[in-house]
Design a protein around this motif. Structure first.
Motif, mmCIF file in Angstrom:
data_model
loop_
_atom_site.group_PDB
_atom_site.id
_atom_site.type_symbol
_atom_site.label_atom_id
_atom_site.label_comp_id
_atom_site.label_asym_id
_atom_site.label_seq_id
_atom_site.Cartn_x
_atom_site.Cartn_y
_atom_site.Cartn_z
ATOM 1 N N GLN A 156 -42.939 88.908 -8.298
ATOM 2 C CA GLN A 156 -43.459 89.954 -7.404
ATOM 3 C C GLN A 156 -43.091 91.379 -8.385
ATOM 4 O O GLN A 156 -42.010 91.415 -9.163
ATOM 5 C CB GLN A 156 -42.691 90.199 -6.066
ATOM 6 C CG GLN A 156 -43.327 91.470 -5.255
ATOM 7 C CD GLN A 156 -42.730 91.227 -3.827
ATOM 8 O OE1 GLN A 156 -42.116 90.415 -3.351
ATOM 9 N NE2 GLN A 156 -43.367 92.204 -3.011
ATOM 10 N N ALA A 157 -44.177 92.154 -8.460
ATOM 11 C CA ALA A 157 -43.834 93.311 -9.435
ATOM 12 C C ALA A 157 -42.884 94.549 -8.611
ATOM 13 O O ALA A 157 -43.349 94.717 -7.360
ATOM 14 C CB ALA A 157 -44.921 94.071 -9.675
ATOM 15 N N VAL A 158 -41.967 94.991 -9.151
ATOM 16 C CA VAL A 158 -41.072 96.081 -8.584
ATOM 17 C C VAL A 158 -41.094 97.355 -9.565
ATOM 18 O O VAL A 158 -40.413 97.195 -10.636
ATOM 19 C CB VAL A 158 -39.722 95.649 -8.150
ATOM 20 C CG1 VAL A 158 -38.872 96.612 -7.477
ATOM 21 C CG2 VAL A 158 -39.730 94.303 -7.365
ATOM 22 N N LEU A 159 -41.630 98.290 -8.938
ATOM 23 C CA LEU A 159 -41.597 99.452 -9.936
ATOM 24 C C LEU A 159 -40.102 100.163 -9.706
ATOM 25 O O LEU A 159 -39.692 100.393 -8.842
ATOM 26 C CB LEU A 159 -42.829 100.355 -9.404
ATOM 27 C CG LEU A 159 -44.126 100.014 -9.537
ATOM 28 C CD1 LEU A 159 -45.079 101.020 -9.072
ATOM 29 C CD2 LEU A 159 -44.578 99.500 -10.755
ATOM 30 N N THR A 160 -39.697 100.575 -10.931
ATOM 31 C CA THR A 160 -38.429 101.330 -11.064
ATOM 32 C C THR A 160 -38.746 102.745 -11.538
ATOM 33 O O THR A 160 -39.797 103.169 -11.693
ATOM 34 C CB THR A 160 -37.449 100.672 -12.157
ATOM 35 O OG1 THR A 160 -38.356 100.696 -13.137
ATOM 36 C CG2 THR A 160 -37.145 99.196 -11.812
ATOM 37 N N LYS A 161 -37.642 103.590 -11.256
ATOM 38 C CA LYS A 161 -37.743 105.052 -11.306
ATOM 39 C C LYS A 161 -38.738 105.775 -10.673
ATOM 40 O O LYS A 161 -39.676 106.507 -11.358
ATOM 41 C CB LYS A 161 -37.866 105.046 -12.903
ATOM 42 C CG LYS A 161 -36.693 104.591 -13.855
ATOM 43 C CD LYS A 161 -36.863 104.671 -15.057
ATOM 44 C CE LYS A 161 -35.705 103.711 -15.938
ATOM 45 N NZ LYS A 161 -35.893 103.697 -17.320
ATOM 46 N N ALA A 162 -39.100 105.483 -9.582
ATOM 47 C CA ALA A 162 -40.349 105.955 -8.884
ATOM 48 C C ALA A 162 -40.113 107.291 -8.560
ATOM 49 O O ALA A 162 -41.198 108.102 -7.970
ATOM 50 C CB ALA A 162 -40.458 105.175 -7.516
ATOM 51 N N ASP A 163 -38.830 107.968 -8.648
ATOM 52 C CA ASP A 163 -38.629 109.323 -8.558
ATOM 53 C C ASP A 163 -39.290 110.063 -9.665
ATOM 54 O O ASP A 163 -39.290 111.384 -9.573
ATOM 55 C CB ASP A 163 -37.293 109.635 -8.204
ATOM 56 C CG ASP A 163 -36.365 109.210 -9.572
ATOM 57 O OD1 ASP A 163 -35.837 109.729 -10.129
ATOM 58 O OD2 ASP A 163 -36.227 107.729 -9.671
ATOM 59 N N LYS A 164 -39.533 109.413 -10.764
ATOM 60 C CA LYS A 164 -39.906 110.364 -12.113
ATOM 61 C C LYS A 164 -41.408 110.783 -11.924
ATOM 62 O O LYS A 164 -41.497 111.930 -12.337
ATOM 63 C CB LYS A 164 -39.812 109.559 -13.275
ATOM 64 C CG LYS A 164 -38.298 109.057 -13.525
ATOM 65 C CD LYS A 164 -37.401 110.221 -13.685
ATOM 66 C CE LYS A 164 -35.882 109.636 -13.891
ATOM 67 N NZ LYS A 164 -35.074 110.800 -14.396
ATOM 68 N N PRO A 165 -42.626 109.778 -11.763
ATOM 69 C CA PRO A 165 -43.762 110.386 -11.863
ATOM 70 C C PRO A 165 -44.274 111.245 -10.585
ATOM 71 O O PRO A 165 -43.478 111.143 -9.536
ATOM 72 C CB PRO A 165 -44.737 109.176 -11.702
ATOM 73 C CG PRO A 165 -43.637 107.716 -11.829
ATOM 74 C CD PRO A 165 -42.282 108.506 -11.399
ATOM 75 N N LYS A 166 -45.274 111.968 -10.848
ATOM 76 C CA LYS A 166 -45.582 112.881 -9.545
ATOM 77 C C LYS A 166 -46.343 111.659 -8.523
ATOM 78 O O LYS A 166 -46.843 110.573 -9.155
ATOM 79 C CB LYS A 166 -46.805 113.429 -10.014
ATOM 80 C CG LYS A 166 -46.320 114.697 -10.969
ATOM 81 C CD LYS A 166 -47.415 115.498 -11.575
ATOM 82 C CE LYS A 166 -46.850 116.810 -12.191
ATOM 83 N NZ LYS A 166 -47.966 117.648 -12.957
ATOM 84 N N SER A 167 -46.287 112.081 -7.259
ATOM 85 C CA SER A 167 -46.920 111.336 -6.364
ATOM 86 C C SER A 167 -48.348 110.456 -6.651
ATOM 87 O O SER A 167 -48.628 109.343 -6.447
ATOM 88 C CB SER A 167 -46.908 111.836 -5.163
ATOM 89 O OG SER A 167 -47.853 112.788 -4.941
ATOM 90 N N GLY A 168 -49.209 111.254 -6.993
ATOM 91 C CA GLY A 168 -50.361 110.896 -7.347
ATOM 92 C C GLY A 168 -50.456 109.808 -8.490
ATOM 93 O O GLY A 168 -51.105 108.726 -8.895
ATOM 94 N N ASP A 169 -49.612 110.251 -9.741
ATOM 95 C CA ASP A 169 -49.523 109.277 -10.648
ATOM 96 C C ASP A 169 -48.829 107.933 -10.370
ATOM 97 O O ASP A 169 -49.407 107.051 -10.948
ATOM 98 C CB ASP A 169 -48.649 109.940 -11.756
ATOM 99 C CG ASP A 169 -49.268 111.172 -12.405
ATOM 100 O OD1 ASP A 169 -50.477 111.201 -12.509
ATOM 101 O OD2 ASP A 169 -48.538 111.957 -13.009
ATOM 102 N N LEU A 170 -47.777 107.963 -9.346
ATOM 103 C CA LEU A 170 -47.163 106.811 -8.957
ATOM 104 C C LEU A 170 -48.143 105.834 -8.011
ATOM 105 O O LEU A 170 -48.227 104.977 -8.529
ATOM 106 C CB LEU A 170 -46.068 107.222 -8.062
ATOM 107 C CG LEU A 170 -45.323 105.873 -7.195
ATOM 108 C CD1 LEU A 170 -44.560 104.898 -8.490
ATOM 109 C CD2 LEU A 170 -44.344 106.565 -6.411
ATOM 110 N N ALA A 171 -49.025 106.648 -7.352
ATOM 111 C CA ALA A 171 -49.896 105.872 -6.503
ATOM 112 C C ALA A 171 -51.076 104.973 -7.462
ATOM 113 O O ALA A 171 -51.631 103.992 -7.387
ATOM 114 C CB ALA A 171 -50.883 106.746 -5.652
#
Length: 213
Positions: A156-171
């Motif tokens: 299963q893929a788990v993204l790390t450092k999700a506080d770093k990108p902008k919300s649109g970029d993370l999505a």
């Protein structure tokens, strides 16, 4: 959500809370398959590039500040590091990959260890594949995904450092990662986004693990 779904969600949340309230301790570091623990415990392994933030995420997951060693030098994990969680779970910290400065002989040894571990470990229920949310899947991540497919190991893929990108970029990274996973037979379809700094997504990761125990 049906009543049955709601009851299952509550039961799973209670299991996850109990599981991760249990003591978490380092057990041993393994450099060869012959030294793997002889145990029926469920094993959940964590894999990722050497600079993906794996140690920080493991410390957040297990509720310990320095259980997994955090280093400024990527590639320090050179063993399969086993952490016991209560009486039923081993969390396994796998050597980081994709670090070009590591000596080729060491990289070869790590790669062989990982291959042997993945091929013959029935206790291994899932590999959590950590991906830096700022960059998405890299070629080295895709190589590991192909290896896991061939070994028929669920991951299963788990993204790390999700506080770093902008919300649109993370999505967008989540969407692109989910699209890529659909092409891989051993991949779990849901992507988890986490931040060790903010604590976001940690409970979702605990729930995913508790469901396998």
């Amino acid at each position: 959500m049906t009543a049955a779904d709601d009851a299952h969600a509550r039961e799973l949340a209670a299991r996850a809370q109990a599981l991760f309230k249990a003591p978490a301790d380092f057990v041993l570091g393994v450099t060869e398959v012959a030294s793997l623990p002889q145990s029926a415990r469920v094993e959940i392994a964590f894999a990722g590039r050497s600079n993906v933030g794996k140690s920080s995420l493991l410390n957040a997951l297990l509720g310990r500040r320095s259980l997994a060693r955090v280093s400024n030098t990527p590639g320090r994990t050179r063993e399969l590091n086993y952490f016991s969680v209560g009486e039923s779970l081993f969390v396994v910290d796998m050597p980081g990959y994709g670090y070009a400065k590591a000596p080729k002989s060491l990289v070869k040894g790590w790669t062989e260890l990982i291959h042997d571990y993945l091929r013959g470990r029935p206790q291994l229920k899932r590999v959590m594949l950590l991906v830096d949310s700022r960059h998405g899947l890299k070629s080295s991540d895709r190589e590991i995904m192909t290896m896991l497919d061939k070994a028929a190991v669920s991951y299963q893929a788990v993204l790390t450092k999700a506080d770093k990108p902008k919300s649109g970029d993370l999505a967008q990274v989540i969407r692109e990662t989910e699209d890529a996973l659909r092409k891989h037979p051993a991949a779990h379809p849901k992507v988890l986004a986490t931040s060790a700094v903010e604590g976001s997504g940690i409970e979702d990761l605990r729930l995913a693990i508790a469901e396998l125990c």
